[in-house]
Design a protein around this motif. Sequence first.
Motif, mmCIF file in Angstrom:
data_model
loop_
_atom_site.group_PDB
_atom_site.id
_atom_site.type_symbol
_atom_site.label_atom_id
_atom_site.label_comp_id
_atom_site.label_asym_id
_atom_site.label_seq_id
_atom_site.Cartn_x
_atom_site.Cartn_y
_atom_site.Cartn_z
ATOM 1 N N UNK A 1 -110.147 11.774 -12.025
ATOM 2 C CA UNK A 1 -109.612 11.930 -13.710
ATOM 3 C C UNK A 1 -109.172 10.531 -14.452
ATOM 4 N N UNK A 2 -108.716 9.201 -12.879
ATOM 5 C CA UNK A 2 -108.704 8.066 -13.240
ATOM 6 C C UNK A 2 -109.505 7.556 -14.027
ATOM 7 N N UNK A 3 -111.553 7.677 -13.902
ATOM 8 C CA UNK A 3 -112.418 7.056 -14.113
ATOM 9 C C UNK A 3 -112.304 7.986 -15.550
ATOM 10 N N UNK A 4 -112.232 8.768 -16.218
ATOM 11 C CA UNK A 4 -112.191 9.689 -17.071
ATOM 12 C C UNK A 4 -111.330 9.890 -18.078
ATOM 13 N N UNK A 5 -110.650 10.331 -17.909
ATOM 14 C CA UNK A 5 -109.266 10.041 -18.664
ATOM 15 C C UNK A 5 -109.225 10.298 -20.039
ATOM 16 N N UNK A 6 -110.194 9.854 -20.343
ATOM 17 C CA UNK A 6 -110.702 9.103 -22.021
ATOM 18 C C UNK A 6 -112.056 9.980 -22.954
ATOM 19 N N UNK A 7 -112.304 10.565 -21.519
ATOM 20 C CA UNK A 7 -113.862 11.561 -21.686
ATOM 21 C C UNK A 7 -114.864 10.857 -20.664
ATOM 22 N N UNK A 8 -115.658 11.672 -21.187
ATOM 23 C CA UNK A 8 -117.258 11.404 -20.148
ATOM 24 C C UNK A 8 -117.435 9.863 -20.478
ATOM 25 N N UNK A 9 -117.907 9.061 -19.413
ATOM 26 C CA UNK A 9 -117.946 7.912 -19.878
ATOM 27 C C UNK A 9 -120.202 7.383 -19.432
ATOM 28 N N UNK A 10 -120.242 7.296 -20.349
ATOM 29 C CA UNK A 10 -121.747 7.272 -20.815
ATOM 30 C C UNK A 10 -122.366 5.907 -20.282
ATOM 31 N N UNK A 11 -121.482 4.479 -20.193
ATOM 32 C CA UNK A 11 -121.666 3.507 -19.899
ATOM 33 C C UNK A 11 -121.082 2.441 -19.351
ATOM 34 N N UNK A 12 -120.829 2.754 -17.637
ATOM 35 C CA UNK A 12 -119.722 2.074 -17.601
ATOM 36 C C UNK A 12 -120.315 0.847 -17.201
ATOM 37 N N UNK A 13 -119.369 0.116 -17.135
ATOM 38 C CA UNK A 13 -118.990 -2.325 -16.925
ATOM 39 C C UNK A 13 -119.475 -1.752 -14.637
ATOM 40 N N UNK B 1 -113.578 -12.254 -22.764
ATOM 41 C CA UNK B 1 -114.114 -13.411 -22.856
ATOM 42 C C UNK B 1 -114.418 -14.671 -21.537
ATOM 43 N N UNK B 2 -114.067 -14.707 -20.483
ATOM 44 C CA UNK B 2 -114.595 -15.470 -19.616
ATOM 45 C C UNK B 2 -115.477 -15.105 -18.532
ATOM 46 N N UNK B 3 -115.257 -13.452 -18.867
ATOM 47 C CA UNK B 3 -116.925 -12.397 -18.099
ATOM 48 C C UNK B 3 -117.536 -12.102 -18.615
ATOM 49 N N UNK B 4 -118.174 -12.904 -19.711
ATOM 50 C CA UNK B 4 -118.812 -12.235 -21.122
ATOM 51 C C UNK B 4 -120.355 -12.254 -19.984
ATOM 52 N N UNK B 5 -120.489 -13.610 -19.247
ATOM 53 C CA UNK B 5 -121.657 -13.733 -17.864
ATOM 54 C C UNK B 5 -121.977 -13.699 -16.732
ATOM 55 N N UNK B 6 -120.823 -12.750 -16.473
ATOM 56 C CA UNK B 6 -120.259 -11.970 -15.016
ATOM 57 C C UNK B 6 -120.274 -10.414 -15.207
ATOM 58 N N UNK B 7 -120.395 -9.821 -16.999
ATOM 59 C CA UNK B 7 -120.927 -7.993 -17.104
ATOM 60 C C UNK B 7 -119.163 -7.827 -17.766
ATOM 61 N N UNK B 8 -118.795 -8.678 -17.463
ATOM 62 C CA UNK B 8 -117.522 -8.569 -18.955
ATOM 63 C C UNK B 8 -116.141 -7.925 -17.708
ATOM 64 N N UNK B 9 -115.355 -7.430 -18.282
ATOM 65 C CA UNK B 9 -113.820 -6.742 -17.528
ATOM 66 C C UNK B 9 -113.024 -6.133 -18.527
ATOM 67 N N UNK B 10 -112.967 -4.972 -17.963
ATOM 68 C CA UNK B 10 -112.513 -3.599 -18.804
ATOM 69 C C UNK B 10 -111.368 -3.234 -18.210
ATOM 70 N N UNK B 11 -109.958 -3.279 -18.367
ATOM 71 C CA UNK B 11 -108.894 -2.917 -17.756
ATOM 72 C C UNK B 11 -108.557 -1.482 -16.805
ATOM 73 N N UNK B 12 -109.826 -0.414 -17.725
ATOM 74 C CA UNK B 12 -109.955 0.788 -17.065
ATOM 75 C C UNK B 12 -110.516 0.909 -15.830
ATOM 76 N N UNK B 13 -111.796 0.132 -15.679
ATOM 77 C CA UNK B 13 -112.486 -0.143 -14.641
ATOM 78 C C UNK B 13 -112.091 -1.094 -13.248
ATOM 79 N N UNK B 14 -111.030 -1.828 -14.097
ATOM 80 C CA UNK B 14 -109.883 -2.529 -13.332
ATOM 81 C C UNK B 14 -109.032 -1.723 -12.375
#
Length: 390
Positions: free
Chosen positions: A159-171, A119-132
């Motif tokens: 493997x870490x980037x895609x362990x849940x499958x292909x990423x179509x819209x990376x943050x 929520x705090x990063x909404x205007x700055x591209x968001x936050x995702x723990x996988x990408x983090x």
Amino acid sequence: MTRAPYAADPAAPRGREFDNRSGSARAEVRGPRSEFQRDRDRIIHSMSFRRLKSKTQVFIAPEGDHYRTRLTHSLEVAQIGRVLARALGLDEDLTEALCLAHDMGHPPFGHAGEAALSEAMQRHGGFCHNAQSMRTLMRLESPYPDYDGLNLTWDLLEGLAKHNGPVEAPNWALAELDAAFPFDLGAWPSLEAQIAAVADDIAYDNHDIDDGLRAGFLGLDDLLELDFLEHQWRAVEKRFPNAPRERQLRELVRDQIGLMVNDVLEHTRANISGMTSVDEVRAAGKQLAGFSPGFAAQERSLKTFMYDKLYYHPEQVAAAGRARDVVARLFAAYSQDHRLMPPEWQARLPKDDPQRARTIADFIAGMSDRFAMEACTKIYGEAPQGLSNV
């Protein structure tokens, strides 16, 4: 152990980001370890991995020491992952490294903290723990003098980037890293990565039940609402009719883990029959390692049950709200006055957004639960109350 032809090969990894660039002054000491063993060891020796010992798994800031944290959860995922990898002839070290690293980007207070940062990063591209997690391993955790990050193999990072499958819209975070060291985000990853993902599911599906029972948020009557658990419980009662209830319940959890592991092995073996390379795995265009359709349906119903009975329990929801407030207040304070941050973070803080906000989020995301509460207390003059509900 004989390595299967579809396993990742530690003797032929796809390189490391900075090894592939001219001008790197670092001379690597090879020694007896494989490339994937070196990845694993760099993860284990990192500060970010150590901080997982005080980060929330399910219960926020538990007062007892019997509940799981992100660290103990990651170790349990790695144990299950290695069992699966060994049985399938995969590279155990790569699988273990993926399991150990998969939650390294989680902020304090688990998903509650992630929601606050998002929520705090909404205007700055968001936050995702996988990408983090990727950002932590590739840029933030930097013990080496001549490059940022841990300089892990492409195979581990892919493997870490895609362990849940292909990423179509990376943050933004993953897109930035992919531009520097491309991960072929549209393809499925190695079987080691797919196994790490299902090992995570098996671990938290069952160990969260164990913690929920210990905390009194779940009871036997709740579990018996699910037909397949009711069936397993009756079998446990028949085998151990005179055992204490607590031991019977722990046996139920163990049985369920065993059933899941065996189902994954049987289903995955059928899917990979005849495959001769890891490239065939990536080109298959679908998930190969996982539950059979029937068991997958049971696992989905178990997740729904856990959300209804545990994750959205009124006490959990209330504690999560208070945790989100701590993270939100920290972000607001550092945004308004960067002098509240440690000197080394002040020195690296960009002047303008979005980079400034992203650096503040990096600092907060690295905090343990305890450190976040102490920081909030220091800034606002009063300790956060009501965070621990067990």
